[in-house]
Motif scaffolding. Structure first.
Motif, PDB file in Angstrom:
ATOM      1  N   GLU A 147      46.550  35.106  34.633  1.00 50.79           N
ATOM      2  CA  GLU A 147      46.101  34.740  35.981  1.00 50.79           C
ATOM      3  C   GLU A 147      47.243  34.766  36.994  1.00 50.79           C
ATOM      4  O   GLU A 147      47.047  35.138  38.153  1.00 50.79           O
ATOM      5  N   ALA A 148      48.440  34.379  36.557  1.00 56.21           N
ATOM      6  CA  ALA A 148      49.592  34.350  37.472  1.00 56.21           C
ATOM      7  C   ALA A 148      50.001  35.747  37.922  1.00 56.21           C
ATOM      8  O   ALA A 148      50.693  35.901  38.938  1.00 56.21           O
ATOM      9  N   TYR A 149      49.576  36.757  37.170  1.00 53.15           N
ATOM     10  CA  TYR A 149      49.966  38.139  37.483  1.00 53.15           C
ATOM     11  C   TYR A 149      48.823  38.954  38.073  1.00 53.15           C
ATOM     12  O   TYR A 149      48.960  40.170  38.238  1.00 53.15           O
ATOM     13  N   LEU A 206      49.020  42.861  39.146  1.00 50.86           N
ATOM     14  CA  LEU A 206      48.225  43.840  38.394  1.00 50.86           C
ATOM     15  C   LEU A 206      47.244  44.577  39.297  1.00 50.86           C
ATOM     16  O   LEU A 206      46.895  45.729  39.026  1.00 50.86           O
ATOM     17  N   SER A 207      46.823  43.911  40.369  1.00 56.69           N
ATOM     18  CA  SER A 207      45.846  44.534  41.262  1.00 56.69           C
ATOM     19  C   SER A 207      46.427  45.722  42.025  1.00 56.69           C
ATOM     20  O   SER A 207      45.684  46.623  42.416  1.00 56.69           O
ATOM     21  N   ILE A 265      38.038  39.797  42.240  1.00 53.21           N
ATOM     22  CA  ILE A 265      38.487  38.644  41.442  1.00 53.21           C
ATOM     23  C   ILE A 265      39.968  38.392  41.673  1.00 53.21           C
ATOM     24  O   ILE A 265      40.409  37.249  41.899  1.00 53.21           O
ATOM     25  N   PHE A 266      40.779  39.447  41.627  1.00 47.88           N
ATOM     26  CA  PHE A 266      42.229  39.308  41.751  1.00 47.88           C
ATOM     27  C   PHE A 266      42.644  38.857  43.149  1.00 47.88           C
ATOM     28  O   PHE A 266      43.564  38.064  43.303  1.00 47.88           O
ATOM     29  N   ALA A 294      36.775  35.896  43.745  1.00 47.80           N
ATOM     30  CA  ALA A 294      35.310  36.005  43.745  1.00 47.80           C
ATOM     31  C   ALA A 294      34.840  36.197  42.310  1.00 47.80           C
ATOM     32  O   ALA A 294      34.506  37.308  41.889  1.00 47.80           O
ATOM     33  N   HIS A 295      34.808  35.124  41.554  1.00 54.81           N
ATOM     34  CA  HIS A 295      34.533  35.197  40.119  1.00 54.81           C
ATOM     35  C   HIS A 295      33.046  35.307  39.797  1.00 54.81           C
ATOM     36  O   HIS A 295      32.680  35.786  38.726  1.00 54.81           O
TER      37      HIS A 295
END
Length: 322
Positions: A23-25, A29-30, A86-87, A91-92
């Motif tokens: 999650e921290a990345y 990653l996006s 999401i990233f 918006a999960h």
């Protein structure tokens, strides 16, 4: 994120976590994911436009290539925008029907792309092994029937998955530890026996794809046999060059897909976030690389792109002067 002990056949929403453990990345990653997605959409869109507008590319091989490009656009667009939401926006939530729709399109595009690669292998087989009969065998009515068969087969194989998911009761959780919905990942949340989902959702598409791989291998066995029996070195090189980019695309599609499947089946010691990273790369990597491979290795496409850009430039200059 919601937990409930009540049996709910159609939860209002599912919650996609993205890539659990990283999650921290997510923001970092996006960036490559977004760049790869933009490259995939622009590259494949350009390929389709050039094939449609350039008369020299109105041949069965390029028609199947345009189908492959459109399939790649749909595959990446079905999954990547939601992952980026999401990233970037956290918006999960995803509606149940939207999740099932995403499952359907992800699997339809996978089975459909395999069938398109088989059709392209058949095209190369006819072109190399029986070149004098190519125009007689692959007429446009035949090509149209092949395209219709590809769409119909993909739809009929995956459509039962919708009913297999909709029949399930969900009562444990609505949290999906993934960046997009996929069949078994959603089915595992159900409070019922999912044996049918596992057998159908895993076995049927994989058996179909393996059959495609076998038929492609048989086609290229005949192609290589025919190539190495050609009388001149130049003829052999020309024949191999026409098949080279298609073989590259086949490897780009099948190697990551089978690697991902094998790691899911046997890689129990591989962390979950690695599986999800591979899944995200799979839906955007091949779509990004396919137009690059064909653009670099196919002279007719390079010339078509150059001609198309020249016409666009001429039109733009004329509009400014007019």
């Amino acid at each position: 994120m919601t937990h409930t002990n009540l049996t709910v056949f159609h939860p209002a929403v599912f919650v996609l976590l993205g890539i659990p453990g990283l999650e921290a990345y997510h923001m970092w990653l996006s960036i490559p994911l977004c760049l790869m997605y933009i490259t995939a959409v622009l590259g494949n869109s350009l390929l389709v436009v050039v094939i449609i507008t350039e008369r020299s590319l109105h041949e069965p091989m390029y028609f199947f290539l345009s189908m492959l490009a459109m399939t790649d656009i749909l595959l990446s667009t079905t999954t990547v925008p939601k992952a980026l939401a999401i990233f970037w926006l956290h918006a999960h939530d995803i509606a149940f029907d939207a999740c099932v729709t995403q499952v359907f399109f992800v699997h339809v595009m996978f089975v459909g792309e395999s069938a398109i690669l088989l059709a392209m292998a058949f095209d190369r087989f006819v072109a190399v092994c029986t070149p004098l009969r190519y125009a007689a065998v692959l007429t446009w009515p035949v090509v149209g029937r092949i395209a219709l068969a590809i769409v119909t087969r993909s739809f009929c194989i995956i459509f039962p998955v919708i009913f297999l998911l909709k029949r399930l009761p969900f009562c444990r959780t609505n949290i999906i530890p993934h960046s997009y919905c996929e069949h078994i990942g959603v089915a595992c949340l159900a409070c019922a026996d999912i044996t049918v989902n596992i057998w159908y959702g895993f076995s049927v598409p994989i058996v179909v794809v393996i059959l495609d791989v076998i038929l492609i291998a048989v086609s290229y066995s005949f192609i290589l046999w025919a190539v190495f029996h050609l009388p001149s070195q130049d003829a052999r090189q020309k024949a191999l060059s026409t098949c080279g980019c298609h073989l590259c695309v086949i490897l780009i599609f099948y190697v990551p897909s089978f690697f991902t499947l094998l790691t899911h089946r046997f890689g129990h010691n591989i962390p979950r976030h690695v599986h999800i990273l591979l899944a995200n790369l799979y839906v955007v990597g091949p779509p990004m690389l396919n137009p690059i491979v064909y653009g670099v290795k196919t002279k007719q496409i390079r010339e078509g792109i150059a001609h198309w850009f020249f016409e666009v430039k001429a039109w733009y200059c004329a509009s400014l002067l007019g």
